[in-house]
Motif scaffolding. Structure first.
Motif, mmCIF file in Angstrom:
data_model
loop_
_atom_site.group_PDB
_atom_site.id
_atom_site.type_symbol
_atom_site.label_atom_id
_atom_site.label_comp_id
_atom_site.label_asym_id
_atom_site.label_seq_id
_atom_site.Cartn_x
_atom_site.Cartn_y
_atom_site.Cartn_z
ATOM 1 N N GLN A 45 0.833 -1.197 0.000
ATOM 2 C CA GLN A 45 0.000 0.000 0.000
ATOM 3 C C GLN A 45 0.871 1.251 0.000
ATOM 4 N N VAL A 46 0.587 2.165 -0.895
ATOM 5 C CA VAL A 46 1.403 3.358 -1.065
ATOM 6 C C VAL A 46 0.909 4.520 -0.198
ATOM 7 N N ILE A 47 -0.365 4.828 -0.300
ATOM 8 C CA ILE A 47 -0.886 6.024 0.370
ATOM 9 C C ILE A 47 -0.832 5.901 1.889
ATOM 10 N N PRO A 48 -1.218 4.763 2.506
ATOM 11 C CA PRO A 48 -1.053 4.661 3.966
ATOM 12 C C PRO A 48 0.393 4.876 4.406
ATOM 13 N N ALA A 75 -8.654 3.508 2.041
ATOM 14 C CA ALA A 75 -9.913 3.904 1.405
ATOM 15 C C ALA A 75 -9.649 4.824 0.214
ATOM 16 N N ILE A 76 -8.710 5.771 0.382
ATOM 17 C CA ILE A 76 -8.377 6.680 -0.726
ATOM 18 C C ILE A 76 -7.795 5.899 -1.901
ATOM 19 N N GLY A 77 -6.861 4.996 -1.596
ATOM 20 C CA GLY A 77 -6.258 4.192 -2.658
ATOM 21 C C GLY A 77 -7.269 3.333 -3.378
ATOM 22 N N SER A 78 -8.179 2.737 -2.627
ATOM 23 C CA SER A 78 -9.209 1.886 -3.239
ATOM 24 C C SER A 78 -10.123 2.696 -4.149
ATOM 25 N N GLN A 79 -10.456 3.930 -3.712
ATOM 26 C CA GLN A 79 -11.316 4.771 -4.539
ATOM 27 C C GLN A 79 -10.611 5.171 -5.835
ATOM 28 N N ILE A 97 -0.566 5.890 -8.546
ATOM 29 C CA ILE A 97 -1.785 5.178 -8.954
ATOM 30 C C ILE A 97 -1.442 3.803 -9.510
ATOM 31 N N ASP A 98 -0.379 3.726 -10.297
ATOM 32 C CA ASP A 98 0.057 2.418 -10.823
ATOM 33 C C ASP A 98 0.329 1.436 -9.684
ATOM 34 N N LEU A 99 1.096 1.888 -8.703
ATOM 35 C CA LEU A 99 1.445 1.015 -7.575
ATOM 36 C C LEU A 99 0.194 0.622 -6.794
ATOM 37 N N GLN A 100 -0.758 1.551 -6.659
ATOM 38 C CA GLN A 100 -1.982 1.243 -5.933
ATOM 39 C C GLN A 100 -2.813 0.204 -6.685
ATOM 40 N N MET A 101 -2.861 0.314 -8.013
ATOM 41 C CA MET A 101 -3.610 -0.661 -8.805
ATOM 42 C C MET A 101 -2.990 -2.050 -8.688
ATOM 43 N N ILE A 102 -1.661 -2.106 -8.712
ATOM 44 C CA ILE A 102 -0.995 -3.405 -8.573
ATOM 45 C C ILE A 102 -1.288 -4.005 -7.207
ATOM 46 N N ALA A 103 -1.307 -3.153 -6.177
ATOM 47 C CA ALA A 103 -1.599 -3.646 -4.827
ATOM 48 C C ALA A 103 -3.026 -4.188 -4.731
ATOM 49 N N ASP A 104 -3.981 -3.514 -5.382
ATOM 50 C CA ASP A 104 -5.388 -3.900 -5.267
ATOM 51 C C ASP A 104 -5.805 -4.968 -6.267
#
Length: 652
Positions: free
Chosen positions: A234-237, A287-291, A331-338
């Motif tokens: 997770q990037v944003i947390p 939550a922000i990353g998921s959105q 955003i790329d890193l968040q998509m890979i995480a999710d």
């Protein structure tokens, strides 16, 4: 009259005069200006100054590449301008005046991600290679994948996940460390914070969907319970927690007496941050990353996905100019995480190729222009390998029409691969090698996208020039009298031939030898200073890479100029950005005018001191007079010993 007085006078005039200069300094190769009004800099006229090898703007600084003689040039510039220099760090601080709130935030984000990008690139290569091993049926193996057919490759596949997991699952550790480094706070506390986000005690973030809510472990404080959930990948947390820790430490440093700060500053900074990370920041960041992931996925999965592909593919290159492309990395890193994949990075890779193809067309149109080719040829290669800044700033934006041609080609390709739902399993590998990170089922469509960006920008660039579209600086059919094309001013050859000499190059230290293209400083890796190589040293001893005479020693001791016996000017640059260390880690054994050989010890560098200051220790050898030696044939890479022959160059 100084050696560069005329060029210095011209540069002073073309940057807008003395009143337009807020600060100026220099490093080993570049003049670094902070301009009160950057729009007053006349880049076209600056580019015509004989001693100028290129220019670009970064983090609010207008940087003009001079080369090995930059200290001499700087002295002449100071004499004609009456402006004395400031330190590099002071220059960076002054440069903030040219950045808005958003630009400053983007600049910080870029500085946070820059140190961890090499790991991300390695992770992308590993995931891409594993994707080939486990996802591509081989007809020769009866339709089995490589790991199904071979136990050896199955073992390699499993082993490589050790590295891939360390990079992506434990990415929060790298982020929190990098934030601490960027903010000037205690780096080990950043590392500890990151570990608390991915500790084995915590439920793996990837397992959340498979466990009922009442089965999630928790800490019970009696009056409250906190879920024991990890934030792997997770990037944003991690960013929220990292910045909180940094600002907490900065705050407590101010109010706690220095005599007890070593005990209480870390305690009062780290403990509340870890608690907040698991109670507030982590859930909010998740939550922000998921959105963000949901919004991008919705756009790509909608009936307007083609429009999204056109927009992102077309305008990614302008985002690079503004620096906002670093937000896309998040955003790329968040998509890979999710989702375990990203659909954005494939468009980034194609945008890289498009910029390279546009420059390739300029090389074709301007063939014979030797001065420009010193920039355009390396820029094309670097763009095809995923680094576009030299291509964009050095060539495409200068003429504009090739930049627009690249944008159009990238937009068409982006539209196609988005509609075809092309996915990447990792990021960091751009340009032509980007195909490694593409999922097996998407590779054919990605190759079609590659064909589009190889062909369309090249053709459009030629057509735009021919018909004068967006072209005011590059008229058609005007001979270049300084560097004539083959069509003009042909001269009959004579019997007199220029004698070609061979210059041998030797390892300047014991260590790992690598191509200059793999050095992390773009001025060296994009060969703006000329071709060369680097050695990552094993010990402190630095030797001359050629037979010659010491022609220049920088005041900060980190760089030495040597003129070889064949007339090649060689720059030995010890470490990256070590100009900021003011000579402290370096002990020189030579003086200007001394004759040197590959067995001459020219300096000792304190490797540990350089590393502790956050700098890299690469010893770079660059050939700065490219007219005499445009290329070095590097014959050996990897482990080398000092004074060992590792390459040669033809000297004209």
């Amino acid at each position: 009259m100084g050696k560069y007085q005329k060029d210095a006078e011209d540069l002073l005039a073309y940057v807008g005069g003395k009143d337009n200069i807020a600060a100026v300094t220099h490093c080993a190769t570049r003049m670094r200006f902070v301009l009160n009004d950057p729009t007053k800099a006349d880049e076209d006229k600056i580019d015509e100054i004989p001693s100028v090898k290129g220019m670009f703007t970064n983090a609010g600084q207008f940087q003009v590449i001079i080369g090995n003689d930059v200290p001499v040039f700087f002295n002449d510039f100071s004499a004609v301008s009456g402006i004395s220099g400031v330190s590099k760090e002071a220059g960076k601080e002054a440069a903030k005046q040219n950045l808005g709130v958003v630009q400053r935030a983007v600049s910080v984000l870029a500085e946070v991600f820059a140190p961890i990008i090499p790991a991300i690139i390695i992770g992308g290569l590993i995931l891409g290679f594993r994707n080939i091993l486990d996802g591509v049926p081989i007809s020769a193996y009866g339709g089995q994948t490589i790991i199904e057919h071979s136990q050896f490759w199955a073992g390699v596949h499993s082993f490589l996940w050790l590295i891939g997991e360390a990079i992506f699952h434990f990415l929060p550790v790298g982020i929190t460390w990098s934030i601490a480094k960027r903010m000037g706070t205690t780096q080990i506390l950043g590392i500890v914070l990151g570990i608390t986000l991915v500790s084995p005690q915590l439920l793996n973030a990837y397992g959340m969907a498979e466990i009922a809510a009442d089965k999630i472990p928790f800490w019970d404080f009696g009056f409250a319970q906190v879920q024991m959930v990890g934030y792997q990948a997770q990037v944003i947390p991690a960013m929220l927690a990292g910045f909180m820790l940094a600002y907490m430490e900065i705050f407590f440093r101010k109010i706690i007496p220095q005599s007890i700060s070593m005990i209480f500053v870390p305690f009062f900074s780290l403990v509340p941050t870890v608690l907040a990370a698991h109670v507030i920041l982590g859930p909010i960041g998740w939550a922000i990353g998921s959105q963000i992931t949901n919004v991008v996925s919705l756009a790509i999965g909608s009936s307007f996905s083609w429009l999204f592909g056109i927009i992102y593919g077309t305008f990614y290159a302008p985002l690079v100019i503004t620096g906002l492309h670093h937000l896309m990395l998040t955003i790329d890193l968040q998509m890979i995480a999710d989702l375990k994949f990203t659909t954005l990075w494939p468009m980034v890779a194609l945008s890289n190729i498009a910029q390279g193809s546009a420059v390739l067309a300029i090389i074709y149109l301007h063939r014979g222009n030797e001065k420009e080719e010193q920039v355009s040829i390396p820029s094309t290669i670097s763009a095809y390998l995923g680094v576009t800044e030299p291509a964009m700033f050095g060539i495409n934006l200068k003429y504009l029409y090739p930049f627009v041609a690249a944008m159009i080609g990238s937009g068409i390709a982006g539209c196609y691969i988005t509609v075809m739902n092309v996915k990447a399993t990792g990021i960091g590998i751009g340009g032509l090698p980007g195909i490694i990170s593409i999922q097996s089922g998407s590779k054919m469509h990605f190759m079609i996208g590659m064909t589009i960006v190889l062909v369309v920008p090249f053709i459009l660039t030629i057509l735009f020039r021919k018909y004068g579209i967006l072209n005011k600086l590059d008229p058609v059919n005007v001979p270049n009298t300084q560097n004539p094309s083959p069509e003009f001013d042909q001269v009959e050859p004579t019997s007199t031939q220029t004698e070609v000499q061979i210059e041998a190059f030797y390892a300047p230290a014991d260590g790992n030898c690598l191509s200059i293209a793999n050095v992390s400083d773009p001025v060296f890796s994009q060969k703006m200073m000329g071709d060369g190589f680097a050695v990552q040293p094993d010990n402190s001893d630095v030797y001359s890479p050629v037979n010659g005479v010491v022609s220049n020693i920088f005041n900060t001791k980190h760089a030495i100029g040597i003129t070889s016996t064949t007339g090649i000017e060689v720059l030995v640059h010890m470490g990256l950005d070590t100009v900021e260390l003011n000579g402290t880690p370096f002990d020189l054994s030579i003086s200007e005018g001394d004759a040197v050989t590959p067995d001459t010890l020219i300096a000792k560098m304190d490797i540990e001191a350089i590393k502790n200051s956050g700098k890299q220790t690469d010893i770079i050898v660059a050939l700065t007079n490219m007219d005499k030696a445009p290329h070095i044939a590097l014959e050996k890479e990897g482990s080398v010993k000092h004074s060992e022959t590792i390459g040669t160059a033809e000297v004209f």
